[in-house]
Design a protein around this motif. Structure first.
Motif, PDB file in Angstrom:
ATOM      1  N   VAL A 155       0.873  -1.226   0.018  1.00 21.66           N
ATOM      2  CA  VAL A 155      -0.594   0.040   0.215  1.00 21.66           C
ATOM      3  C   VAL A 155       0.940   1.284   0.387  1.00 21.66           C
ATOM      4  N   PRO A 156       2.059   1.136   1.170  1.00 17.65           N
ATOM      5  CA  PRO A 156       2.770   2.676   1.025  1.00 17.65           C
ATOM      6  C   PRO A 156       3.362   2.985  -0.890  1.00 17.65           C
ATOM      7  N   LEU A 157       3.739   1.518  -0.586  1.00 20.88           N
ATOM      8  CA  LEU A 157       4.340   1.377  -2.455  1.00 20.88           C
ATOM      9  C   LEU A 157       3.793   2.287  -3.645  1.00 20.88           C
ATOM     10  N   ALA A 158       2.451   1.844  -3.564  1.00 18.25           N
ATOM     11  CA  ALA A 158       1.361   2.341  -4.443  1.00 18.25           C
ATOM     12  C   ALA A 158       1.163   3.589  -3.970  1.00 18.25           C
ATOM     13  N   PHE A 159       1.054   4.119  -2.643  1.00 15.50           N
ATOM     14  CA  PHE A 159       1.479   5.145  -2.828  1.00 15.50           C
ATOM     15  C   PHE A 159       2.353   5.764  -3.135  1.00 15.50           C
ATOM     16  N   LEU A 160       3.463   5.509  -2.836  1.00 16.93           N
ATOM     17  CA  LEU A 160       4.977   6.338  -3.359  1.00 16.93           C
ATOM     18  C   LEU A 160       5.055   6.826  -5.177  1.00 16.93           C
ATOM     19  N   ASN A 161       4.466   5.366  -5.426  1.00 16.39           N
ATOM     20  CA  ASN A 161       4.365   5.164  -6.910  1.00 16.39           C
ATOM     21  C   ASN A 161       3.353   6.390  -7.769  1.00 16.39           C
ATOM     22  N   PHE A 162       2.860   6.406  -7.128  1.00 18.04           N
ATOM     23  CA  PHE A 162       1.186   7.200  -7.487  1.00 18.04           C
ATOM     24  C   PHE A 162       1.710   8.858  -7.565  1.00 18.04           C
ATOM     25  N   LEU A 163       2.469   9.215  -5.573  1.00 19.52           N
ATOM     26  CA  LEU A 163       3.087  10.689  -5.753  1.00 19.52           C
ATOM     27  C   LEU A 163       4.297  10.067  -6.950  1.00 19.52           C
ATOM     28  N   LYS A 164       5.095   9.569  -7.303  1.00 17.57           N
ATOM     29  CA  LYS A 164       6.369   9.569  -8.200  1.00 17.57           C
ATOM     30  C   LYS A 164       5.751   9.611  -9.869  1.00 17.57           C
ATOM     31  N   ASN A 165       4.836   9.069 -10.350  1.00 21.04           N
ATOM     32  CA  ASN A 165       4.620   9.153 -11.406  1.00 21.04           C
ATOM     33  C   ASN A 165       3.543  10.469 -12.247  1.00 21.04           C
ATOM     34  N   THR A 166       3.155  10.934 -11.099  1.00 19.20           N
ATOM     35  CA  THR A 166       1.989  11.742 -10.620  1.00 19.20           C
ATOM     36  C   THR A 166       2.943  13.602 -11.315  1.00 19.20           C
ATOM     37  N   ILE A 167       3.963  13.117 -10.796  1.00 19.70           N
ATOM     38  CA  ILE A 167       5.319  14.469 -10.956  1.00 19.70           C
ATOM     39  C   ILE A 167       5.217  14.426 -11.404  1.00 19.70           C
ATOM     40  N   GLU A 168       6.163  12.920 -11.997  1.00 18.40           N
ATOM     41  CA  GLU A 168       6.363  12.799 -14.260  1.00 18.40           C
ATOM     42  C   GLU A 168       5.887  13.365 -14.589  1.00 18.40           C
ATOM     43  N   VAL A 169       4.026  12.736 -14.684  1.00 19.67           N
ATOM     44  CA  VAL A 169       3.920  13.081 -15.791  1.00 19.67           C
ATOM     45  C   VAL A 169       3.562  14.789 -15.427  1.00 19.67           C
ATOM     46  N   SER A 170       3.578  15.182 -14.395  1.00 20.81           N
ATOM     47  CA  SER A 170       3.092  16.653 -14.221  1.00 20.81           C
ATOM     48  C   SER A 170       4.122  18.336 -14.750  1.00 20.81           C
TER      49      SER A 170
ATOM     50  N   ASN B  69      -5.939   5.074   3.980  1.00 25.37           N
ATOM     51  CA  ASN B  69      -6.699   6.434   4.402  1.00 25.37           C
ATOM     52  C   ASN B  69      -5.258   7.315   4.580  1.00 25.37           C
ATOM     53  N   LEU B  70      -5.351   8.266   4.271  1.00 30.44           N
ATOM     54  CA  LEU B  70      -3.477   9.762   4.560  1.00 30.44           C
ATOM     55  C   LEU B  70      -3.430   8.843   5.847  1.00 30.44           C
ATOM     56  N   GLN B  71      -4.360   9.231   6.578  1.00 28.80           N
ATOM     57  CA  GLN B  71      -3.241   8.953   7.638  1.00 28.80           C
ATOM     58  C   GLN B  71      -2.737   8.100   8.277  1.00 28.80           C
ATOM     59  N   THR B  72      -3.010   6.566   7.693  1.00 30.50           N
ATOM     60  CA  THR B  72      -2.997   5.121   7.960  1.00 30.50           C
ATOM     61  C   THR B  72      -1.570   5.230   7.274  1.00 30.50           C
ATOM     62  N   LEU B  73      -1.247   6.163   6.477  1.00 31.60           N
ATOM     63  CA  LEU B  73       0.112   6.053   5.360  1.00 31.60           C
ATOM     64  C   LEU B  73       1.455   6.747   6.482  1.00 31.60           C
ATOM     65  N   TYR B  74       0.349   7.989   6.525  1.00 28.73           N
ATOM     66  CA  TYR B  74       1.174   8.950   7.263  1.00 28.73           C
ATOM     67  C   TYR B  74       1.975   8.197   8.608  1.00 28.73           C
ATOM     68  N   ASN B  75       1.212   7.167   9.571  1.00 25.99           N
ATOM     69  CA  ASN B  75       1.575   6.930  10.675  1.00 25.99           C
ATOM     70  C   ASN B  75       2.197   5.396  10.146  1.00 25.99           C
ATOM     71  N   ARG B  76       2.338   5.019   8.664  1.00 25.81           N
ATOM     72  CA  ARG B  76       3.454   4.324   8.169  1.00 25.81           C
ATOM     73  C   ARG B  76       4.609   4.446   8.681  1.00 25.81           C
ATOM     74  N   HIS B  77       5.629   6.219   7.867  1.00 27.27           N
ATOM     75  CA  HIS B  77       6.821   6.962   7.674  1.00 27.27           C
ATOM     76  C   HIS B  77       6.743   7.921   7.906  1.00 27.27           C
ATOM     77  N   ILE B  78       7.477   8.872   9.266  1.00 19.93           N
ATOM     78  CA  ILE B  78       7.527  10.323   9.274  1.00 19.93           C
ATOM     79  C   ILE B  78       7.604  11.209   8.150  1.00 19.93           C
TER      80      ILE B  78
END
Length: 510
Positions: free
Chosen positions: A20-35, A276-285
């Motif tokens: 799940v965090p992997l998907a989250f970080l990949n989403f951020l990374k790929n969206t940054i790349e696109v934009s 949700n975002l909160q559970t993701l934030y809890n995963r890593h600072i």
């Protein structure tokens, strides 16, 4: 057995803690790349579908918090939307790839003409062809890895003139198709054969000319020239056109694959419950910071200097975290697969966990799949090489298609297409057949220049993979020809290899 089950269950849920965090970080990374893709501003004139998808993915990133807590009916609609987007992307990719195929053929013809002209100006001298057949054969078949042998053989086949009859060519193609793992479902077979047709003749794809019509007409224009009677200046002018079109296609394909990856990682986040975002934030600072930084990159209202700085630094940070998560997931993966396989004997494990197992496999699929997989072939395990009736009828239809296409085609295009296609499908020659094939092709060349050209082109492939460093070559031939100033066979932009269409297994998963 019960504790087995627990451990599979525990391992599955532990895998989601990585994926799940992997998907989250990949989403951020790929969206940054696109934009931040510099080509995006030009896209609005070229294609509004891409523009629409780019806007969509940026909006989703900015409102991710709300989207992740939508109720299930809304999420269901959103997943449908993502599936439609991904279908659009793969449709546009296939058309782009059709243009790539056509461009490959033209560049191949022009480059051969150019090199022949160079050979006419030089004194070729005496070449030892028999020695060359031996070396070439050793170069391909004495590689230790099968994958390497296949890759080299395909590369070399592209440059050996076609000297076999059409029927023999069709038989060879049929044998090759028999080596590919194809799902026997009708839909899969149709998709597979459409893909083969597209690799044989790009303009056969549905929608050719509709997406990027300017590129289609530029390619038509190149094709209409008398490619066998160009002087050097004309060749150079056409070459520049080819490079420009290739470059544009390469940029568009890059945007499509960035979008595709962004939609895939987003699918994982939306598909699973309780993300949700909160559970993701809890995963890593660092995750909250990553999200806020990504948001300011895609937000049009952000300060441009700050944006620039983030674009330079954030992807690398994300990458570091992504690599760690991938490594953790891969460790868990081998354990889980083993447990699933062992669990097959016990139907209980299957049923109680089948939903989780399915989710697990779907998540991995989404995390690992890539646009170019549309064109990747998996070879059958040797035990299953049989051609059943359904497949046979598709092969017959495909042969008929090729036959119709080849009939009305100018000779130079016919040969180039046949050669090019042999370099795409899995080769089905053993060493003996190959030696015969290459010897026959060279001996039937009409002039010494043509023979020398085959030697030279293949010599360059051998040289660039370091073959001659291990042994002194004494076929009486200098492999360091001064080739076209555009560097020989490194047209990264649109060489089929650029979109790695070879049998690749870079998916440690499915």
């Amino acid at each position: 057995m019960n504790n087995e089950n627990n451990s599979l269950e525990t391992n599955l849920s532990a895998s989601f803690k990585e994926s799940v965090p992997l998907a989250f970080l990949n989403f951020l990374k790929n969206t940054i790349e696109v934009s931040s893709n510099e080509f995006i501003p030009f896209m609005d004139e070229m294609d509004e579908q891409i523009e629409h998808m780019t806007d969509y993915i940026k909006d989703v990133l900015l409102s991710l918090e709300d989207i992740l807590i939508e109720e299930s009916s809304q999420r269901y609609n959103r997943i449908q939307e993502l599936i439609n987007f991904k279908n659009t992307i793969s449709r546009l990719f296939r058309i782009s790839y059709g243009y790539v195929t056509e461009l490959n053929i033209i560049s191949f013809i022009i480059e051969e003409q150019y090199q022949l002209e160079q050979f006419k100006k030089t004194d070729i001298g005496i070449l030892d062809y028999n020695h060359f057949y031996e070396e070439c054969s050793a170069f391909i078949f004495h590689s230790s890895k099968e994958e390497e042998r296949i890759h080299k053989l395909r590369e070399v086949l592209k440059h050996i003139p076609i000297r076999i009859t059409k029927d023999k060519f069709y038989d060879y193609i049929e044998k090759s198709i028999g080596l590919i793992e194809v799902n026997e479902e009708q839909e899969d077979l149709e998709r597979f054969f459409d893909m083969l047709k597209l690799q044989f003749i790009g303009s056969s794809i549905k929608g050719y000319r509709e997406f990027l019509p300017d590129i289609a007409s530029a390619i038509d224009d190149l094709k209409s020239k008398d490619l066998l009677n160009l002087n050097e200046d004309e060749m150079n002018t056409l070459w520049e056109d080819i490079e420009m079109i290739g470059d544009t296609l390469s940029k568009i394909i890059t945007i499509l694959s960035q979008l595709y990856k962004a939609f895939n990682s987003l699918s994982v986040l939306i598909m699973l419950e309780n993300v949700n975002l909160q559970t993701l934030y809890n995963r890593h600072i660092a995750y909250k910071d990553f999200y806020l930084s990504a948001s300011s990159i895609v937000n049009w209202a952000s300060n441009p200097e700050e944006k620039e700085l983030l674009i330079e630094t954030l992807p690398e940070l994300l990458d570091k975290h992504i690599k760690t998560l991938e490594a953790n997931l891969e460790k868990k993966h081998s354990v889980i697969m083993k447990q699933i396989e062992e669990g097959n004997e016990n139907p209980l494990t299957e049923n109680s966990l089948s939903k989780e197992i399915q989710n697990y496999q779907l998540v991995l699929y989404y995390l690992n799949t890539d646009l170019s997989d549309l064109f990747s072939y998996e070879r059958k395990s040797s035990s299953s090489i049989t051609i059943d009736k359904t497949l046979k009828s598709y092969i017959e239809e495909f042969k008929h298609f090729m036959d119709e296409q080849l009939q009305g085609m100018p000779n130079v295009f016919r040969k180039a297409r046949m050669q090019h296609f042999l370099g795409i499908i899995p080769p089905s020659m053993d060493e003996k057949e190959f030696r015969h094939y290459v010897k026959n092709a060279v001996e039937l060349c009409s002039t010494e220049e043509r023979k020398a050209l085959v030697l030279s082109k293949i010599g360059i492939i051998m040289e660039s993979s370091g073959f001659f460093e291990h042994q002194s070559c004494d076929c009486g031939h200098d492999h360091h020809h001064d080739h076209h100033h555009h560097g020989h066979h490194h047209h990264e932009h649109y060489d089929g290899e650029h979109f790695h269409m070879h049998d690749h297994d870079h998916h440690h998963y499915h």
